[in-house]
Design a protein around this motif. Structure first.
Motif, PDB file in Angstrom:
ATOM      1  N   SER A  84       0.700  -1.123   0.030  1.00 25.26           N
ATOM      2  CA  SER A  84       0.109   0.052   0.097  1.00 25.26           C
ATOM      3  C   SER A  84       0.884   1.326  -0.009  1.00 25.26           C
ATOM      4  N   TYR A  91      -1.530   6.679  -6.207  1.00 23.93           N
ATOM      5  CA  TYR A  91      -2.688   8.115  -6.105  1.00 23.93           C
ATOM      6  C   TYR A  91      -2.102   9.358  -6.249  1.00 23.93           C
ATOM      7  N   ILE A 100      -9.904   8.563  -0.785  1.00 29.99           N
ATOM      8  CA  ILE A 100     -10.489   7.387  -1.495  1.00 29.99           C
ATOM      9  C   ILE A 100      -9.265   6.368  -1.009  1.00 29.99           C
ATOM     10  N   ARG A 103     -10.171   4.936   2.073  1.00 31.67           N
ATOM     11  CA  ARG A 103     -11.510   4.249   2.045  1.00 31.67           C
ATOM     12  C   ARG A 103     -11.158   2.963   1.587  1.00 31.67           C
ATOM     13  N   SER A 104     -10.361   2.827   0.257  1.00 27.14           N
ATOM     14  CA  SER A 104     -10.184   1.697  -0.394  1.00 27.14           C
ATOM     15  C   SER A 104      -9.115   0.546   0.471  1.00 27.14           C
ATOM     16  N   ASP A 107     -10.788  -1.749   3.389  1.00 25.71           N
ATOM     17  CA  ASP A 107     -11.113  -3.249   2.951  1.00 25.71           C
ATOM     18  C   ASP A 107     -10.165  -4.270   3.801  1.00 25.71           C
ATOM     19  N   PHE A 133      -7.824  -3.423  -5.928  1.00 33.07           N
ATOM     20  CA  PHE A 133      -7.379  -2.143  -5.585  1.00 33.07           C
ATOM     21  C   PHE A 133      -6.220  -1.565  -5.817  1.00 33.07           C
ATOM     22  N   ARG A 138     -10.447  -0.833  -8.863  1.00 28.87           N
ATOM     23  CA  ARG A 138     -11.407  -0.808  -7.773  1.00 28.87           C
ATOM     24  C   ARG A 138     -11.033   0.208  -6.851  1.00 28.87           C
ATOM     25  N   PHE A 139     -12.274   0.915  -6.522  1.00 28.67           N
ATOM     26  CA  PHE A 139     -12.067   2.093  -5.550  1.00 28.67           C
ATOM     27  C   PHE A 139     -13.309   1.914  -4.502  1.00 28.67           C
ATOM     28  N   GLY A 140     -12.864   2.263  -3.358  1.00 29.81           N
ATOM     29  CA  GLY A 140     -13.800   2.628  -2.347  1.00 29.81           C
ATOM     30  C   GLY A 140     -14.234   3.810  -2.231  1.00 29.81           C
ATOM     31  N   GLN A 145     -17.832   0.136  -2.947  1.00 27.17           N
ATOM     32  CA  GLN A 145     -16.548  -0.221  -3.836  1.00 27.17           C
ATOM     33  C   GLN A 145     -17.224  -0.440  -5.225  1.00 27.17           C
ATOM     34  N   GLU A 147     -15.772  -0.721  -9.731  1.00 29.27           N
ATOM     35  CA  GLU A 147     -14.852  -0.757 -10.936  1.00 29.27           C
ATOM     36  C   GLU A 147     -15.810  -1.023 -12.164  1.00 29.27           C
TER      37      GLU A 147
END
Length: 291
Positions: A84, A91, A100, A103-104, A107, A133, A138-140, A145, A147
């Motif tokens: 991450s 990002y 975001i 939030r992602s 998970d 992710f 894919r995004f929260g 979520q 995609e």
């Protein structure tokens, strides 16, 4: 990496004991040359390409866990926590809102709670889910979520005509513990439309494939529940049975499948237990909605 992990677990509000477990596992890996080499190789795969072989990354994490004597589920969550750091850089490079990202990445913590509930292990037993992710597809966004995927079938109803190739926003419902209210869902749909922009039509098509959309819920779910209202917001375009009851753990946090031994401590669980005890079977539905 360790200072980053300490901050990550703190920012993501992990329980102190869970964070300590992951940090101890990381220290154990760094203390062994063979395990450390495997770990660094796994991280370098992702650093080089977000579309890397995630199966290879997970396999290297599993080997490191075996060498160090802790569970592979712990390693599989920990390796993605490490990845991450690079994801956060992606990002920033793309100008995405770091809210975001947060939030992602939440998970991962949701999956830790599931793993503890189902197996009593601090980690994740569904690490194969995480790459969406990390490859930035894919995004929260709010409660849900999303995609982009092709619809995969033709659809024509109520003035909407879509083909199998039409891009739609695929919805996932994380086990965040937050109520799945109509307001929260509408907020998430609006966020998704704003984030993905003109890559989709207007009105924007959303698709969801889930046990939550099983049409037989009409027969036994209490009408006042958020689950029922979520189900009713979709036009169900496909459905099927899950005779193996393979999705029960998602609702009951256990691999137990006999209805007499399932917990019935919430409205939804009680409704499902009664349904199963009466001979009902689990299933799924695939639905569309437009916003």
């Amino acid at each position: 990496m360790k200072p980053y992990l300490i901050d990550f677990f703190h920012t993501q509000a992990y329980q102190a004991s869970d964070a300590a477990c992951f940090l101890a596992a990381y220290d154990g890996i760094m203390a062994r040359d063979d395990a450390r080499v495997l770990w660094e190789e796994a991280i370098s795969l992702y650093d080089a390409d977000v579309n890397c072989d995630y199966g290879d990354i997970i396999a290297k994490a599993d080997k490191a866990a075996l060498l160090c004597g802790f569970h592979e589920y712990t390693a599989e969550l920990l390796i993605f926590a490490c990845l991450s750091r690079k994801l956060r850089e992606h990002y920033l490079e793309r100008g995405y809102d770091l809210a975001i990202f947060e939030r992602s990445m939440a998970d991962l913590r949701y999956k830790v709670e599931e793993c503890k509930a189902v197996y009593g292990i601090v980690g994740s037993f569904v690490a194969g889910w995480f790459p969406g992710f990390f490859n930035l597809t894919r995004f929260g966004l709010g409660r849900l979520q999303f995609e982009i995927i092709p619809l995969g079938c033709d659809y024509s109803k109520n003035g909407h005509t879509l083909t199998a190739d039409t891009p739609v926003l695929n919805i996932h419902i994380p086990r965040s513990g937050e109520p799945l209210t109509e307001e929260a869902c509408e907020d998430a749909y609006a966020r998704a439309k704003a984030f993905f922009g003109d890559r989709l039509g207007d009105p924007c098509p959303f698709v969801c494939n889930s046990w939550l959309l099983f049409p037989r819920h009409e027969d036994f779910l209490p009408k006042h529940t958020n689950t029922y209202r979520f189900f009713k917001s979709f036009d169900i375009i496909n459905q099927g049975m899950d005779k193996s009851r393979g999705n029960l753990w998602r609702l009951f946090d256990t691999m137990e499948k006999h209805p007499d031994r399932l917990p019935a401590d919430t409205t939804l669980r009680r409704a499902y237990v009664s349904y199963l005890q009466a001979g009902g079977q689990m299933g799924y539905g695939r639905g569309l909605l437009f916003r």
